[in-house]
Structures are given as C-alpha cells and as structure tokens.
Design a protein around this motif. Structure first.
Motif, PDB file in Angstrom:
ATOM      1  N   GLU A 128       9.962 -22.816 -10.867  1.00 27.32           N
ATOM      2  CA  GLU A 128       8.951 -22.188 -11.695  1.00 27.32           C
ATOM      3  C   GLU A 128       7.578 -22.301 -11.055  1.00 27.32           C
ATOM      4  OE1 GLU A 128       9.117 -23.965 -15.512  1.00 27.32           O
ATOM      5  OE2 GLU A 128      11.152 -23.255 -15.942  1.00 27.32           O
ATOM      6  N   LEU A 129       6.784 -21.253 -11.207  1.00 26.87           N
ATOM      7  CA  LEU A 129       5.414 -21.284 -10.708  1.00 26.87           C
ATOM      8  C   LEU A 129       4.624 -22.311 -11.507  1.00 26.87           C
ATOM      9  CD1 LEU A 129       4.216 -19.558  -8.426  1.00 26.87           C
ATOM     10  CD2 LEU A 129       3.146 -18.142 -10.172  1.00 26.87           C
ATOM     11  N   GLN A 130       4.003 -23.260 -10.804  1.00 23.81           N
ATOM     12  CA  GLN A 130       3.325 -24.372 -11.457  1.00 23.81           C
ATOM     13  C   GLN A 130       1.826 -24.346 -11.167  1.00 23.81           C
ATOM     14  OE1 GLN A 130       5.626 -28.193 -10.888  1.00 23.81           O
ATOM     15  NE2 GLN A 130       6.726 -26.877  -9.455  1.00 23.81           N
ATOM     16  N   ASP A 131       1.032 -24.785 -12.136  1.00 23.85           N
ATOM     17  CA  ASP A 131      -0.408 -24.923 -11.942  1.00 23.85           C
ATOM     18  C   ASP A 131      -0.690 -26.293 -11.336  1.00 23.85           C
ATOM     19  OD1 ASP A 131      -1.545 -22.458 -13.071  1.00 23.85           O
ATOM     20  OD2 ASP A 131      -0.598 -23.152 -14.919  1.00 23.85           O
ATOM     21  N   LYS A 132      -1.428 -26.309 -10.232  1.00 20.50           N
ATOM     22  CA  LYS A 132      -1.790 -27.554  -9.566  1.00 20.50           C
ATOM     23  C   LYS A 132      -3.306 -27.666  -9.485  1.00 20.50           C
ATOM     24  CE  LYS A 132       2.436 -28.750  -8.720  1.00 20.50           C
ATOM     25  NZ  LYS A 132       3.040 -29.915  -9.381  1.00 20.50           N
ATOM     26  N   SER A 133      -3.793 -28.890  -9.595  1.00 21.02           N
ATOM     27  CA  SER A 133      -5.233 -29.131  -9.509  1.00 21.02           C
ATOM     28  C   SER A 133      -5.456 -30.443  -8.770  1.00 21.02           C
ATOM     29  CB  SER A 133      -5.850 -29.202 -10.908  1.00 21.02           C
ATOM     30  OG  SER A 133      -7.242 -29.392 -10.830  1.00 21.02           O
ATOM     31  N   ILE A 134      -6.343 -30.442  -7.771  1.00 23.01           N
ATOM     32  CA  ILE A 134      -6.600 -31.621  -6.941  1.00 23.01           C
ATOM     33  C   ILE A 134      -8.096 -31.900  -6.928  1.00 23.01           C
ATOM     34  CG2 ILE A 134      -6.230 -32.702  -4.701  1.00 23.01           C
ATOM     35  CD1 ILE A 134      -4.360 -30.359  -4.034  1.00 23.01           C
ATOM     36  N   GLN A 135      -8.456 -33.121  -7.212  1.00 25.86           N
ATOM     37  CA  GLN A 135      -9.857 -33.538  -7.100  1.00 25.86           C
ATOM     38  C   GLN A 135     -10.222 -33.638  -5.626  1.00 25.86           C
ATOM     39  OE1 GLN A 135     -11.559 -34.239 -10.071  1.00 25.86           O
ATOM     40  NE2 GLN A 135     -13.485 -34.343  -8.956  1.00 25.86           N
ATOM     41  N   ILE A 136     -11.348 -33.068  -5.238  1.00 24.24           N
ATOM     42  CA  ILE A 136     -11.813 -33.144  -3.848  1.00 24.24           C
ATOM     43  C   ILE A 136     -12.766 -34.333  -3.734  1.00 24.24           C
ATOM     44  CG2 ILE A 136     -13.035 -31.946  -2.002  1.00 24.24           C
ATOM     45  CD1 ILE A 136     -12.140 -29.309  -3.278  1.00 24.24           C
TER      46      ILE A 136
END
Length: 464
Positions: A128-136
C-alpha cells in the motif's frame, strides 16, 4: 550519474503558516520538458498506472546493487525544524522473510561541505502507498537523495507527492561547484575527484590507526594460550561511490608476532558476499599451493567469498634470530612487510559486512583446519568433524563456534594495537581480568586490555 532537469512548473514554492515548501508531485509526466531546477534521476521513470494523481516516479525491478535507482533533489535552503514528506510503496510485492530479501528505500541528506549519513532506512512491509515524514536535523543548503534497493521477484517501488520544508536555492543547480568526474560529489568533498566510480574513504578503525587480531593455533586443543602464535594488525578502507555504495575494499595487514612453530596461513571470509561479487584481488602474499584460487582472487569451492591473504607468515616477516618472531624479548624485534590488498567488487554493494569481517588462521598448512573469531562461521572447506572435540565446545545448532566450555575463545579482535603475552605466558596470567571478560560474553571488564593497573595486568608477561 545521468542528469535530467525538471520544470519549475511542477516544483513550486508554496507558502504555509509554518514555512515555505518545495513540492514535486511529478504531474508534468515528461522529463524532457523540465528544465530549470536540476533534479537528477537514475533509472526511474514517470509511471501513470500506480500513483495518487496522474503520475508518480517508479523504479524497475529492485536489485541489491545500490544506486541503480535514485533521485536527487535540487539545492534547497532548509529552515529549522524542517521536514521531508512523501508517499511510497511497492508494486508486485514479494517481501521475503529475512534481511536477504529486504526491499528498502534509503534517504540521504547531502550538503556542500559534508555528507550527512542516513536519515531513513525504510524497509517495505506492505504494497500500500504509505505517507512518510522525516525530520531534517540541520539547516541551510542541502539536497535529498532517494536510493532504492532490494531482492526478489519483480518488485518495483514508487514515490509521489514529495514535499520539502524550505526554498529553492537562488541557483538550484549550484553550477559554480566543481565536479571534475561528474559523479555529483563536489571536488572538495570527493576523495577521488577524478574517478566517477569512487567518492568517499571509510576507514576502520581509522585512517592512521590499527586494530589487532591474535590467534592461538593449537585448536581444538587449548594449547599454551598465549595468543601470540599469529598476531596481525589490520586496517580496512571501504571505498564508496556517490550513492554511498561500496565499490572497493583496501585491506592493510602487518604481522607483529609468530610465536608458534606451525607454518600458518591467513585468510578472510566475507560472510555477506558471494565469490561472484568479487571482480579482482591484488596484493596477496601467496607463494605455495595451500589454496586453490580462482582468477578473481577468491578461493574455489566456497559458498561465500573467501580471500586468502598469505599462505605462510614467512612470506612477509623478517626474523632477527631465535626460534620465535617477536615473542621472546631477548631475541630482538623483527619487522614485517606491509601487505596492502585491494579487493574490487563486481558491482556496488550497499553492505559488505562489518570489518574485520571473518578473518581466520589456517593451521600448519592443513587447509581443513581453521581458527576463527568466537562464534564466526567456518568456511565450506573445514573438517567439521573437528568441531566440538578436545577443548572445543562448538555447537553449530546453537550458533556457538570456537569457544571452550568456559566461553574462552581461540582468536581475539582487539580494538587497539594489542600488547600480546610473551612466549608460553597464558593470557589469563598476563591479563588478569581476561577470563572474567570472556566468560561474561564481553559484558564485564571491557577494559581488560587497556587498563594498566596492577590488578589488571602482569607486565612481566607482556611483550612490550
């Protein structure tokens, strides 16, 4: 790396209540029309069948050769508390059951003055297409690099709706940066500015330092347990390309002691590489017929890549007299030639194992008798009937190798230039907390070899 330039029409600056965003939803659908912003693509393509909108970026079938599929963004001026977010997933998913079948997306942060290591190592566990978020974790001008690799079936990965906190640099291409070899790494960051296949040196333990391997060669018997039958200092350099994948390994060895009467060989098994992963080996010190060596420098009839270093320490040491080499203080100190061995890989690898990998001694020209570090696997050519005999308490079913019933090993990897015992001095008598360290599986007395206090060592029994 192929450079393709995308249009500002799909990579736009947006305002929000927190900070601007650089956004790319790949809806332009045609690379040729995207010109100003210096996005870079390698192996990926616009896919109109597996996306949120009309298009997403898609890889071909994933491979374990890192860098086959990658995307590098333009230069972005990233504010504090910056975030990169995106959608990603697998097509034709076949996840596998172990690390060897993992499908991964690695996201790297690139800067003008350094290479900041891994931000994210994403193992796909669903199609499944997943939402990803990474702190820079930093600010200023940076690029983001997305690299895919993996094994198994016809797996492909997709990336869509990419958003990065910040503003495009006034010159997103940074054309004033000199990159002589065109590998996307500026010359002032590139350890090999004129070689497009190499970019970074990665030394272990350090560019100007060594660790030590020390062996007791009477395995499976205990022997005199002085750990000076073969003492070898080592340093490795994993040379990586612009995608941070290993392309070459340089190994440096120096024989510091030969305390036994046996004529021993020395080799390395790379547990994470196959023989076919090795393109060539230069610098081996081999004069006899202990090994059967293939054209690429690996030993034949092995499942894993086994690379002989020398077939006899006599090939490299220079004795100064006496029956032992650098184990009896009154005999003087000999010197060794330095072995510099270059191992070229057939293709870039994301991972080749952890140095010193799996180095081992071959006992007295008997190819079937090997002495490895504790719990390291023997090669395919060992006489397995020796395991668990005499003082050895190896139990392959439990993953236990080369330890006696009290957990004491026959080989050591010491994280410094080790001051080993003199001839016939049991290491337990020379280093007073060694036995307690070994019996605790390395948990207690971790300073057993560095602490010089009288309750830690008997200096009279150490070759100094």
């Amino acid at each position: 790396m192929k450079k393709i330039i995308l249009s500002l029409s799909i990579c736009v600056l947006l305002s929000s209540s927190l900070f601007p965003q650089v956004v790319n939803d790949f809806e332009g659908g045609d690379e040729d029309s995207y010109t100003p912003d210096c996005w870079e693509f390698n192996g990926v393509f616009f896919d109109d069948s597996n996306s949120i909108g009309a298009y997403a970026m898609s890889t071909g079938p994933l491979t374990d050769d890192a860098g086959v599929y990658s995307i590098i963004t333009p230069w972005v001026d990233i504010p504090s508390n910056g975030v990169v977010s995106f959608k990603t997933g697998l097509i034709n998913s076949n996840f596998g059951s172990d690390e060897n079948n993992a499908k991964e997306l690695s996201v790297f942060l690139l800067s003008q003055d350094s290479f900041t290591p891994l931000l994210l190592d994403e193992k796909y566990t669903t199609s499944e297409l997943q939402d990803k978020s990474i702190q820079i974790p930093t600010t200023g001008l940076h690029r983001l690099q997305f690299v895919w690799y993996g094994k198994g079936s016809s797996n492909r990965a997709v990336l869509d709706d990419l958003s990065i906190s910040g503003e495009l640099s006034s010159d997103p291409c940074e054309e004033d940066i000199t990159d002589s070899d065109g590998d996307t790494v500026p010359d002032d960051e590139d350890d090999y500015p004129d070689d497009p296949n190499k970019a970074y040196d990665n030394f272990y333990p350090g560019e100007n330092s060594f660790n030590t391997l020390a062996y007791e060669d009477l395995w499976p018997s205990q022997g005199d347990y002085d750990f000076n039958d073969l003492v070898v200092d080592y340093r490795f350099n994993e040379i990586t390309n612009a995608n941070n994948a290993v392309v070459e390994i340089v190994a440096v060895f120096y024989v510091r002691a030969v305390g036994g009467s046996f004529d021993n060989g020395f080799a390395i098994q790379f547990d994470d590489l196959l023989p076919s992963d090795i393109a060539f080996v230069n610098g081996q010190a081999i004069t006899g017929n202990l090994y059967n060596i293939d054209a690429n420098g690996t030993e034949v009839n092995q499942t894993k890549a086994v690379i002989p270093v020398f077939d006899s320490a006599e090939n490299v040491i220079n004795r100064v007299g006496g029956s032992m080499y650098n184990t009896i203080p009154t005999n003087g100190t000999g010197i060794s030639d330095t072995i510099t061995m270059v191992i070229g890989l057939s293709s870039p690898k994301a991972f080749v194992g952890y140095a010193p990998y799996n180095p081992f001694l071959i006992k007295n020209q008997q190819r079937s008798v090997e002495v490895h570090l504790a719990d390291k696997l023997p090669t395919d050519l060992i006489d397995v009937e020796l395991l668990g005999t005499n003082n050895d308490d190896s139990n392959p079913g439990l993953g236990k190798y080369y330890k006696n019933e009290n957990n004491l090993p026959w080989a050591l990897d010491v994280a410094s230039t080790f001051e080993y015992p003199i001839e016939n001095a049991d290491i337990i008598d020379a280093y007073l907390n060694f036995e307690l360290w070994a019996q605790s599986n390395g948990t207690n007395f971790t300073d057993w070899y560095t602490n010089t206090a009288s309750d830690y060592r008997n200096s009279a029994l150490i070759f100094l």
